[in-house]
Motif scaffolding. Structure first.
Motif, PDB file in Angstrom:
ATOM      1  N   ARG A  31       0.828  -1.217   0.000  1.00 43.07           N
ATOM      2  CA  ARG A  31       0.000   0.000   0.000  1.00 43.07           C
ATOM      3  C   ARG A  31       0.858   1.261   0.000  1.00 43.07           C
ATOM      4  NH1 ARG A  31      -5.353  -0.716   0.732  1.00 43.07           N
ATOM      5  NH2 ARG A  31      -6.088  -2.732   1.548  1.00 43.07           N
ATOM      6  N   LEU A  32       1.893   1.283   0.831  1.00 45.50           N
ATOM      7  CA  LEU A  32       2.766   2.456   0.897  1.00 45.50           C
ATOM      8  C   LEU A  32       3.476   2.702  -0.422  1.00 45.50           C
ATOM      9  CD1 LEU A  32       4.324   2.033   4.464  1.00 45.50           C
ATOM     10  CD2 LEU A  32       2.790   3.860   3.697  1.00 45.50           C
ATOM     11  N   ALA A  33       4.007   1.641  -1.006  1.00 49.99           N
ATOM     12  CA  ALA A  33       4.724   1.785  -2.270  1.00 49.99           C
ATOM     13  C   ALA A  33       3.770   2.186  -3.391  1.00 49.99           C
ATOM     14  CB  ALA A  33       5.446   0.488  -2.614  1.00 49.99           C
ATOM     15  N   SER A  34       2.580   1.593  -3.425  1.00 53.59           N
ATOM     16  CA  SER A  34       1.615   1.934  -4.462  1.00 53.59           C
ATOM     17  C   SER A  34       1.202   3.393  -4.375  1.00 53.59           C
ATOM     18  CB  SER A  34       0.372   1.035  -4.348  1.00 53.59           C
ATOM     19  OG  SER A  34       0.696  -0.311  -4.593  1.00 53.59           O
ATOM     20  N   ARG A  35       0.975   3.866  -3.158  1.00 50.65           N
ATOM     21  CA  ARG A  35       0.586   5.259  -2.970  1.00 50.65           C
ATOM     22  C   ARG A  35       1.717   6.199  -3.376  1.00 50.65           C
ATOM     23  NH1 ARG A  35      -0.381   5.146   2.220  1.00 50.65           N
ATOM     24  NH2 ARG A  35      -2.415   4.209   1.890  1.00 50.65           N
ATOM     25  N   ARG A  36       2.918   5.870  -2.964  1.00 54.53           N
ATOM     26  CA  ARG A  36       4.078   6.715  -3.282  1.00 54.53           C
ATOM     27  C   ARG A  36       4.312   6.803  -4.790  1.00 54.53           C
ATOM     28  NH1 ARG A  36       9.183   5.043  -4.199  1.00 54.53           N
ATOM     29  NH2 ARG A  36       8.800   2.998  -3.244  1.00 54.53           N
ATOM     30  N   LEU A  37       4.049   5.714  -5.491  1.00 54.76           N
ATOM     31  CA  LEU A  37       4.309   5.667  -6.930  1.00 54.76           C
ATOM     32  C   LEU A  37       3.094   6.049  -7.776  1.00 54.76           C
ATOM     33  CD1 LEU A  37       6.275   2.298  -6.897  1.00 54.76           C
ATOM     34  CD2 LEU A  37       7.243   4.566  -7.370  1.00 54.76           C
ATOM     35  N   GLY A  38       1.990   6.393  -7.112  1.00 57.19           N
ATOM     36  CA  GLY A  38       0.791   6.782  -7.844  1.00 57.19           C
ATOM     37  C   GLY A  38       0.091   5.629  -8.523  1.00 57.19           C
ATOM     38  N   LEU A  39       0.188   4.430  -7.926  1.00 56.66           N
ATOM     39  CA  LEU A  39      -0.417   3.237  -8.503  1.00 56.66           C
ATOM     40  C   LEU A  39      -1.658   2.784  -7.738  1.00 56.66           C
ATOM     41  CD1 LEU A  39       2.821   1.147  -9.238  1.00 56.66           C
ATOM     42  CD2 LEU A  39       1.318   2.242 -10.927  1.00 56.66           C
ATOM     43  N   ASP A  40      -2.253   3.681  -6.981  1.00 50.44           N
ATOM     44  CA  ASP A  40      -3.386   3.309  -6.137  1.00 50.44           C
ATOM     45  C   ASP A  40      -4.725   3.750  -6.716  1.00 50.44           C
ATOM     46  OD1 ASP A  40      -2.702   5.947  -5.782  1.00 50.44           O
ATOM     47  OD2 ASP A  40      -3.028   5.970  -3.618  1.00 50.44           O
ATOM     48  N   GLY A  41      -4.737   4.082  -7.994  1.00 50.50           N
ATOM     49  CA  GLY A  41      -5.981   4.493  -8.632  1.00 50.50           C
ATOM     50  C   GLY A  41      -6.789   3.304  -9.132  1.00 50.50           C
ATOM     51  N   LYS A  42      -7.984   3.582  -9.612  1.00 53.49           N
ATOM     52  CA  LYS A  42      -8.859   2.534 -10.150  1.00 53.49           C
ATOM     53  C   LYS A  42      -9.429   2.972 -11.488  1.00 53.49           C
ATOM     54  CE  LYS A  42     -10.315   0.370  -5.792  1.00 53.49           C
ATOM     55  NZ  LYS A  42     -11.479  -0.039  -4.958  1.00 53.49           N
ATOM     56  N   VAL A  43      -9.679   2.014 -12.351  1.00 53.33           N
ATOM     57  CA  VAL A  43     -10.273   2.271 -13.660  1.00 53.33           C
ATOM     58  C   VAL A  43     -11.727   1.821 -13.631  1.00 53.33           C
ATOM     59  CG1 VAL A  43     -10.235   1.633 -16.110  1.00 53.33           C
ATOM     60  CG2 VAL A  43      -8.079   2.051 -14.890  1.00 53.33           C
ATOM     61  N   THR A  44     -12.620   2.678 -14.098  1.00 54.69           N
ATOM     62  CA  THR A  44     -14.038   2.337 -14.199  1.00 54.69           C
ATOM     63  C   THR A  44     -14.391   2.130 -15.660  1.00 54.69           C
ATOM     64  OG1 THR A  44     -14.577   3.625 -12.225  1.00 54.69           O
ATOM     65  CG2 THR A  44     -16.398   3.075 -13.711  1.00 54.69           C
ATOM     66  N   LEU A  45     -14.926   0.970 -15.979  1.00 49.54           N
ATOM     67  CA  LEU A  45     -15.293   0.667 -17.354  1.00 49.54           C
ATOM     68  C   LEU A  45     -16.761   1.002 -17.606  1.00 49.54           C
ATOM     69  CD1 LEU A  45     -13.502  -2.794 -17.825  1.00 49.54           C
ATOM     70  CD2 LEU A  45     -12.628  -0.489 -18.293  1.00 49.54           C
ATOM     71  N   ARG A  46     -17.054   1.427 -18.836  1.00 50.67           N
ATOM     72  CA  ARG A  46     -18.418   1.797 -19.193  1.00 50.67           C
ATOM     73  C   ARG A  46     -19.221   0.567 -19.591  1.00 50.67           C
ATOM     74  NH1 ARG A  46     -18.786   7.069 -22.925  1.00 50.67           N
ATOM     75  NH2 ARG A  46     -20.985   6.613 -22.459  1.00 50.67           N
ATOM     76  N   CYS A  47     -20.453   0.515 -19.119  1.00 45.39           N
ATOM     77  CA  CYS A  47     -21.372  -0.573 -19.477  1.00 45.39           C
ATOM     78  C   CYS A  47     -22.526  -0.066 -20.330  1.00 45.39           C
ATOM     79  CB  CYS A  47     -21.930  -1.228 -18.215  1.00 45.39           C
ATOM     80  SG  CYS A  47     -20.673  -1.991 -17.166  1.00 45.39           S
ATOM     81  N   ASP A  48     -22.624   1.244 -20.497  1.00 48.50           N
ATOM     82  CA  ASP A  48     -23.783   1.833 -21.162  1.00 48.50           C
ATOM     83  C   ASP A  48     -23.670   1.867 -22.677  1.00 48.50           C
ATOM     84  OD1 ASP A  48     -21.681   3.722 -20.701  1.00 48.50           O
ATOM     85  OD2 ASP A  48     -23.045   5.327 -21.305  1.00 48.50           O
TER      86      ASP A  48
END
Length: 353
Positions: free
Chosen positions: A322-339
């Motif tokens: 968690r610490l490394a992911s946050r520091r490296l900016g890898l803690d985001g999420k992708v939302t895919l469209r279903c519409d």
């Protein structure tokens, strides 16, 4: 790293142990010649006639509720693969059979098209291969994954992929167009940067540096990439958490995830055998920490615990990640469209973008 002669070149498992349904088993007998003449093990591909294309699950710790699996068994031969026990349902061994006796499902695309066209179908992110790798070597010839992806591309269906193969670069044309509409995310499994370890741990998967190139190719094409540290193995590769994440970020990954080593059913003895063959000096430490994270056992199958483990050691791994992911900016999420989904026409002719 050392190993003994109880292995076959290019294969992960050292033997073909009986599966849990076998009532009898046979053991190899050394007559003085066996150890010197281990015949090369060739890959055989059979045909599996699927009855349905989409497999549904209600697992609360899996980020998708549906998947399609073009192949059964996997030639990558990763010794830790949690899918190895599935070969028992085919009356085959989870050992060498799993990585050399494979089954292709050529009717899968037609079944998928039919199921997507059902009036009751409602779209949600669909994973291509929630079990074995859809881009394993036999995909070059059979191209089932490509055909599945063409259907999902044409119907504008949200799609998830996870692979450790460079073959996915073949499909950059489809993936880039889907990414432009927020319809796809690709996860690339990156287990170690140590080529020698990777060669025995994942003998027929892409080399670590090649996987970083795959991440770069996907990211350059505008496709969101998630790096998966799967699995993290105590002692062997959990020391690489930070370097794996940093290398993936530098290559273009935008998010990250991990899974702690899982050893369900027949995988545990196979993995113990692999440790003795390749890293005997570390075997006891590895399994001691595995036991610490699995409540004193080799495996923990309960939802919420099977992916992450429990206890002090598992907590330290999670904190570091968690610490490394946050520091490296890898803690985001992708939302895919279903519409944007467009069901296939009754005639079977798919609409193009």
């Amino acid at each position: 790293m050392s190993h003994n002669d109880n292995t076959r070149r290019g294969r992960g498992a050292g033997d073909n142990p009986a599966n849990r349904f076998h009532v009898r088993r046979t053991d190899p007998f050394d007559d003085g010649w066996h150890a010197d003449e281990r015949a090369p093990l060739r890959t055989r591909v059979g045909i599996d006639s699927a009855r349905t294309a989409i497999s549904y699950n209600d697992s609360p710790d899996i980020p998708f509720d549906r998947s399609v699996n073009p192949y059964r068994g996997c030639e990558h031969g990763c010794i830790y693969c949690y899918a190895r026990p599935t070969h028992a349902w085919l009356d085959l061994s989870p050992g060498l059979d799993f990585e050399s006796v494979l089954f292709a499902r050529p009717d899968l695309p037609a079944l998928l098209e039919r199921e997507l066209g059902a009036p009751s179908y409602r779209p949600a992110p669909l994973a291509i291969s929630g079990v074995t790798d859809a881009y394993q070597p036999i995909e070059r010839e059979h191209r089932i994954t490509r055909r599945v992806l063409e259907i999902l591309h044409a119907t504008r269906h949200p799609t998830l992929l996870i692979t450790k193969s460079a073959l996915i670069e073949r499909d950059l044309d489809l993936l880039a167009e889907m990414a432009a509409l927020q319809l796809v995310e690709v996860a690339v499994s990156l287990t170690t940067l140590d080529r020698r370890l990777a060669r025995t741990l994942e003998p027929r998967a892409a080399a670590p540096q090649r996987r970083l190139q795959v991440i770069e190719s996907l990211a350059t094409a505008g496709i969101p990439v998630k790096v998966m540290l799967a699995p993290l193995i105590p002692v062997l590769n959990e020391t690489e958490i930070e370097s794996l994440l940093e290398s993936a970020r530098d290559a273009g990954a935008g998010s990250a995830g991990y899974i702690l080593l899982r050893l369900p059913l027949e995988v545990a003895p196979l993995f113990r055998d692999w440790l003795q063959n390749h890293v005997p000096g570390q075997a006891s430490r590895v399994m001691s920490h595995v036991s610490d994270t699995r409540g004193g056992k080799d495996n923990e199958s309960r939802f919420g615990l099977r992916q992450r483990g429990r206890g002090h050691y598992a907590d330290l791994i999670e904190q570091r990640f968690r610490l490394a992911s946050r520091r490296l900016g890898l803690d985001g999420k992708v939302t895919l469209r279903c519409d944007l989904f467009q069901a296939p026409a009754a005639s079977g002719q798919l609409r193009l973008f």
